[in-house]
Write a protein that holds these residues in place. Structure first.
Motif, PDB file in Angstrom:
ATOM      1  N   THR A 200     -34.459  42.244 149.169  1.00 47.79           N
ATOM      2  CA  THR A 200     -33.768  43.463 148.783  1.00 47.79           C
ATOM      3  C   THR A 200     -32.439  43.157 148.096  1.00 47.79           C
ATOM      4  O   THR A 200     -31.816  42.116 148.339  1.00 47.79           O
ATOM      5  N   TYR A 201     -32.035  44.087 147.241  1.00 47.80           N
ATOM      6  CA  TYR A 201     -30.827  43.953 146.427  1.00 47.80           C
ATOM      7  C   TYR A 201     -29.943  45.182 146.631  1.00 47.80           C
ATOM      8  O   TYR A 201     -30.429  46.313 146.680  1.00 47.80           O
ATOM      9  N   SER A 202     -28.633  44.967 146.720  1.00 46.98           N
ATOM     10  CA  SER A 202     -27.661  46.066 146.725  1.00 46.98           C
ATOM     11  C   SER A 202     -26.383  45.556 146.081  1.00 46.98           C
ATOM     12  O   SER A 202     -26.133  44.344 146.037  1.00 46.98           O
ATOM     13  N   ASP A 203     -25.570  46.470 145.553  1.00 39.34           N
ATOM     14  CA  ASP A 203     -24.309  46.037 144.953  1.00 39.34           C
ATOM     15  C   ASP A 203     -23.227  47.092 145.121  1.00 39.34           C
ATOM     16  O   ASP A 203     -23.485  48.197 145.628  1.00 39.34           O
ATOM     17  N   THR A 204     -22.019  46.740 144.731  1.00 36.34           N
ATOM     18  CA  THR A 204     -20.867  47.623 144.901  1.00 36.34           C
ATOM     19  C   THR A 204     -20.840  48.753 143.883  1.00 36.34           C
ATOM     20  O   THR A 204     -19.948  49.599 143.932  1.00 36.34           O
ATOM     21  N   SER A 205     -21.840  48.798 142.995  1.00 38.93           N
ATOM     22  CA  SER A 205     -21.996  49.938 142.081  1.00 38.93           C
ATOM     23  C   SER A 205     -23.021  50.926 142.625  1.00 38.93           C
ATOM     24  O   SER A 205     -23.495  51.808 141.900  1.00 38.93           O
ATOM     25  N   ASP A 206     -23.364  50.776 143.913  1.00 38.49           N
ATOM     26  CA  ASP A 206     -24.286  51.669 144.622  1.00 38.49           C
ATOM     27  C   ASP A 206     -25.721  51.599 144.101  1.00 38.49           C
ATOM     28  O   ASP A 206     -26.500  52.544 144.273  1.00 38.49           O
ATOM     29  N   ARG A 207     -26.082  50.487 143.495  1.00 33.36           N
ATOM     30  CA  ARG A 207     -27.482  50.298 143.118  1.00 33.36           C
ATOM     31  C   ARG A 207     -28.216  49.599 144.258  1.00 33.36           C
ATOM     32  O   ARG A 207     -27.677  48.677 144.873  1.00 33.36           O
ATOM     33  N   THR A 208     -29.427  50.049 144.523  1.00 30.95           N
ATOM     34  CA  THR A 208     -30.301  49.356 145.470  1.00 30.95           C
ATOM     35  C   THR A 208     -31.619  49.091 144.778  1.00 30.95           C
ATOM     36  O   THR A 208     -32.106  49.897 143.985  1.00 30.95           O
ATOM     37  N   ASP A 209     -32.194  47.954 145.049  1.00 28.67           N
ATOM     38  CA  ASP A 209     -33.435  47.557 144.397  1.00 28.67           C
ATOM     39  C   ASP A 209     -34.096  46.505 145.286  1.00 28.67           C
ATOM     40  O   ASP A 209     -33.641  46.244 146.406  1.00 28.67           O
ATOM     41  N   GLY A 210     -35.130  45.906 144.803  1.00 27.99           N
ATOM     42  CA  GLY A 210     -35.811  44.891 145.577  1.00 27.99           C
ATOM     43  C   GLY A 210     -37.086  44.455 144.890  1.00 27.99           C
ATOM     44  O   GLY A 210     -37.459  44.988 143.845  1.00 27.99           O
ATOM     45  N   ASP A 211     -37.762  43.514 145.490  1.00 22.70           N
ATOM     46  CA  ASP A 211     -39.020  43.030 144.939  1.00 22.70           C
ATOM     47  C   ASP A 211     -39.841  42.427 146.068  1.00 22.70           C
ATOM     48  O   ASP A 211     -39.320  42.085 147.136  1.00 22.70           O
ATOM     49  N   ILE A 212     -41.133  42.339 145.825  1.00 23.80           N
ATOM     50  CA  ILE A 212     -42.071  41.725 146.750  1.00 23.80           C
ATOM     51  C   ILE A 212     -42.602  40.466 146.105  1.00 23.80           C
ATOM     52  O   ILE A 212     -43.065  40.500 144.964  1.00 23.80           O
ATOM     53  N   PHE A 213     -42.498  39.335 146.783  1.00 21.13           N
ATOM     54  CA  PHE A 213     -43.051  38.105 146.237  1.00 21.13           C
ATOM     55  C   PHE A 213     -44.166  37.610 147.146  1.00 21.13           C
ATOM     56  O   PHE A 213     -44.258  37.980 148.310  1.00 21.13           O
ATOM     57  N   GLU A 214     -44.996  36.753 146.587  1.00 24.47           N
ATOM     58  CA  GLU A 214     -46.173  36.266 147.307  1.00 24.47           C
ATOM     59  C   GLU A 214     -46.164  34.745 147.362  1.00 24.47           C
ATOM     60  O   GLU A 214     -45.651  34.076 146.459  1.00 24.47           O
ATOM     61  N   ILE A 215     -46.718  34.224 148.437  1.00 20.05           N
ATOM     62  CA  ILE A 215     -46.964  32.784 148.535  1.00 20.05           C
ATOM     63  C   ILE A 215     -48.345  32.533 147.924  1.00 20.05           C
ATOM     64  O   ILE A 215     -49.341  33.088 148.375  1.00 20.05           O
ATOM     65  N   ARG A 216     -48.384  31.728 146.881  1.00 24.72           N
ATOM     66  CA  ARG A 216     -49.623  31.491 146.144  1.00 24.72           C
ATOM     67  C   ARG A 216     -50.164  30.083 146.370  1.00 24.72           C
ATOM     68  O   ARG A 216     -49.445  29.209 146.757  1.00 24.72           O
TER      69      ARG A 216
END
Length: 279
Positions: free
Chosen positions: A263-279
């Motif tokens: 997950t991602y967050s920052d001081t500009s109030d953006r939140t985001d994220g990603d799902i990764f896989e073990i291949r």
């Protein structure tokens, strides 16, 4: 000697193979009746609850051990989604995981979560028990169905920061993350949280230090806290474009096919994220 029990397609709310109470080593014969060696109870239509990128894992069924010995889970996987037009890698089985055991007479939930950012609505999902194994018996490839409202393109992973975490392989020692610094501003701080794969045993970041971080495309400073499994990036000036950060000295512990969230967050109030896989 371990008895191998053959494949059976399961179509009702409770499925499996005939239960038994026999001495170890007894020759077991299968029968498709309600007294199952491995009882499988489908949750049926669970589309009343959306499965989103930020949802908790969704229960789609239950495995019940009806034999007189513990069964170790070999694997449980997504066999298909819908009519075949949807990539089955869109979802992943969150539990049980390989190596989990189900004691005699006990049950364990089968749960799924998002493994990619796509919304396809209600779909028939076929889940396959690739195998469970005890001392004297092995049950292979029973399947069951559940209807799931797949809204994996919604939730915290909105793309606000165009955040991406790379997939890894079982022998990987590096992983990269990237995000847009547009709007972060001077001295703005972005925080990237790896605690999900760390806590779930998929990837071990405990040996990562600041010297294991390499920044590409950015002028800011970066650090890693191994206690919280968090990476921070502090922008310098009004940066633009995409920053890519490589982490080295990671240890991939999870099995192929396992997925985790970053997950991602920052001081500009953006939140985001990603799902990764073990291949």
């Amino acid at each position: 000697m371990v008895l191998v029990v053959g494949t059976l397609l399961l179509v009702g709310p409770s499925f499996g193979f005939s239960s038994f109470a026999a001495d170890r080593g007894t020759d077991i014969r299968t029968a498709a009746d309600s007294n199952a060696y491995l009882g499988i109870e489908s949750a049926g239509d669970v589309s009343g609850t959306e499965l989103r990128a930020d949802s908790d894992p969704l229960r789609v069924g239950t495995l019940v051990n009806n034999v007189d010995e513990s069964l170790e889970v070999q694997d449980v996987t997504i066999q298909s989604i819908g009519d075949g037009s949807v990539d089955d890698s869109l979802l992943a089985v969150a539990s049980p995981t390989t190596g989990d055991t189900i004691a005699a007479g006990d049950a364990t939930n089968v749960t799924i979560d998002c493994a990619a950012k796509q919304s396809v609505g209600p779909q028939n999902v076929v889940i396959r028990v690739d195998g469970v194994e005890g001392t004297t018996i092995r049950i292979a490839e029973p399947t069951f169905n559940a209807t799931v409202d797949i809204q994996c393109g919604q939730g915290k992973f909105t793309g606000a920061a165009t955040f991406n975490a790379s997939d890894v392989t079982t022998d990987s020692t590096t992983q990269t993350v990237s995000f847009s610094v547009d709007g972060l501003g001077n001295k703005g701080v972005a925080t990237i949280d790896f605690s999900d794969p760390q806590d779930n045993g998929g990837v071990d970041y405990s040996s990562v230090t600041d010297t294991d971080l390499t920044v590409q495309g950015g002028k800011g400073g970066v650090s890693f806290d191994s206690q919280s499994s968090q990476l921070t990036y502090t922008a310098q000036g009004n940066e633009k474009g995409t920053v890519t950060i490589e982490l080295s000295n990671i240890d991939v512990d999870g099995p192929t096919g396992e997925s985790s969230q970053v997950t991602y967050s920052d001081t500009s109030d953006r939140t985001d994220g990603d799902i990764f896989e073990i291949r």
